[in-house]
Design a protein around this motif. Structure first.
Motif, PDB file in Angstrom:
ATOM      1  N   UNK A   3     -16.804  25.889 -13.132  1.00 57.19           N
ATOM      2  CA  UNK A   3     -15.429  26.012 -12.654  1.00 57.19           C
ATOM      3  C   UNK A   3     -15.480  26.207 -11.148  1.00 57.19           C
ATOM      4  N   UNK A   4     -14.715  25.410 -10.416  1.00 54.23           N
ATOM      5  CA  UNK A   4     -14.644  25.493  -8.955  1.00 54.23           C
ATOM      6  C   UNK A   4     -13.480  26.416  -8.592  1.00 54.23           C
ATOM      7  N   UNK A   5     -13.779  27.518  -7.921  1.00 48.65           N
ATOM      8  CA  UNK A   5     -12.749  28.482  -7.554  1.00 48.65           C
ATOM      9  C   UNK A   5     -12.300  28.301  -6.112  1.00 48.65           C
ATOM     10  N   UNK A   6     -11.087  28.749  -5.854  1.00 54.01           N
ATOM     11  CA  UNK A   6     -10.541  28.815  -4.500  1.00 54.01           C
ATOM     12  C   UNK A   6     -10.381  30.290  -4.141  1.00 54.01           C
ATOM     13  N   UNK A   7     -10.259  30.562  -2.845  1.00 53.78           N
ATOM     14  CA  UNK A   7     -10.109  31.935  -2.374  1.00 53.78           C
ATOM     15  C   UNK A   7      -8.986  32.637  -3.126  1.00 53.78           C
ATOM     16  N   UNK A   8      -9.293  33.842  -3.620  1.00 58.55           N
ATOM     17  CA  UNK A   8      -8.310  34.649  -4.318  1.00 58.55           C
ATOM     18  C   UNK A   8      -8.291  34.468  -5.824  1.00 58.55           C
ATOM     19  N   UNK A   9      -8.922  33.417  -6.329  1.00 53.63           N
ATOM     20  CA  UNK A   9      -8.921  33.189  -7.770  1.00 53.63           C
ATOM     21  C   UNK A   9      -9.872  34.150  -8.477  1.00 53.63           C
ATOM     22  N   UNK A  10      -9.543  34.436  -9.740  1.00 51.15           N
ATOM     23  CA  UNK A  10     -10.339  35.340 -10.565  1.00 51.15           C
ATOM     24  C   UNK A  10     -10.607  34.659 -11.896  1.00 51.15           C
ATOM     25  N   UNK A  11     -11.745  35.021 -12.497  1.00 56.02           N
ATOM     26  CA  UNK A  11     -12.107  34.420 -13.780  1.00 56.02           C
ATOM     27  C   UNK A  11     -12.910  35.428 -14.599  1.00 56.02           C
ATOM     28  N   UNK A  12     -12.690  35.431 -15.891  1.00 55.41           N
ATOM     29  CA  UNK A  12     -13.438  36.308 -16.796  1.00 55.41           C
ATOM     30  C   UNK A  12     -14.852  35.771 -16.979  1.00 55.41           C
ATOM     31  N   UNK A  13     -15.812  36.683 -17.050  1.00 62.03           N
ATOM     32  CA  UNK A  13     -17.208  36.302 -17.251  1.00 62.03           C
ATOM     33  C   UNK A  13     -17.567  36.384 -18.730  1.00 62.03           C
ATOM     34  N   UNK A  14     -16.926  35.546 -19.501  1.00 63.57           N
ATOM     35  CA  UNK A  14     -17.285  35.412 -20.907  1.00 63.57           C
ATOM     36  C   UNK A  14     -17.168  33.943 -21.281  1.00 63.57           C
ATOM     37  N   UNK A  15     -17.758  33.619 -22.379  1.00 63.58           N
ATOM     38  CA  UNK A  15     -17.755  32.240 -22.849  1.00 63.58           C
ATOM     39  C   UNK A  15     -17.384  32.280 -24.315  1.00 63.58           C
TER      40      UNK A  15
END
Length: 192
Positions: A3-15
């Motif tokens: 997943x390509x993130x942009x500044x300020x984005x958040x993502x859960x570290x689970x699959x």
């Protein structure tokens, strides 16, 4: 695919709702053509913070002079003094299952060694990124490319892994600071 993130984005570290615990965090950069008479040395530092955004003690600061946290949760694989070549310039092993309970956030920063004395700043750095890899299968989970929005800064907070409602998440930060590593240590209450 990462997943390509942009500044300020958040993502859960689970699959698939299964929390990831063993990660490799890779950071990379290139230096532009520079003729200032000094080598250009960037360093990755990690700050393990409590709920007040401070280290509990100086051992919670991981860098080229302290490569491993006493819990074994964070292991910095060493300082790349030139940044030459493709891919990750410095990597950190993270085992979220070993992170002490009082740690709520793990901050990843990059600073320029002796920046003020060498008259260097992040305006000379390009292609900066942070990426997270699942250590169990070597798959890249996410990547954040910082772009070239910095000029006079000598320290960058690139990203952070933080605990939210019992789960670990990643935030793409991309904030620049003047004052280099000393400024970040002061910000997070590390005695230097």
């Amino acid at each position: 695919m990462a997943i390509q993130l942009k500044k300020g984005q958040k993502i859960a570290l689970d699959k698939d709702h299964i929390p990831l615990s063993k990660l490799i965090v890779g950071l990379g950069w290139d230096t532009n053509k520079y003729s200032g008479g000094h080598q250009f040395d960037l360093d990755t530092s990690i700050f393990m913070l409590n709920s007040s955004d401070q280290v509990c003690n100086d051992d919670d600061f991981i860098f080229y002079g302290n490569l491993k946290h006493k819990s074994g949760a964070i292991i910095h694989t060493g300082d790349n003094r030139t940044g030459e070549g493709d891919g990750d310039d410095e990597t950190i092993s993270v085992d979220l299952s070993l992170v002490p309970e009082n740690v709520c956030k793990i901050v990843f920063a990059v600073t320029i060694y002796d920046a003020e004395e060498r008259n260097q700043n992040f305006g000379i750095v390009s292609n900066s990124f942070i990426r997270i890899i699942d250590a169990n299968n070597s798959n890249e989970i996410l990547r954040y490319d910082l772009g070239e929005d910095f000029s006079i800064e000598t320290a960058l907070v690139v990203g952070e892994i933080y605990k939210y409602k019992g789960s670990w998440k990643f935030a793409a930060i991309g904030s620049g600071y003047s004052g280099g590593l000393a400024a970040l240590c002061k910000r997070y209450s590390v005695n230097i």
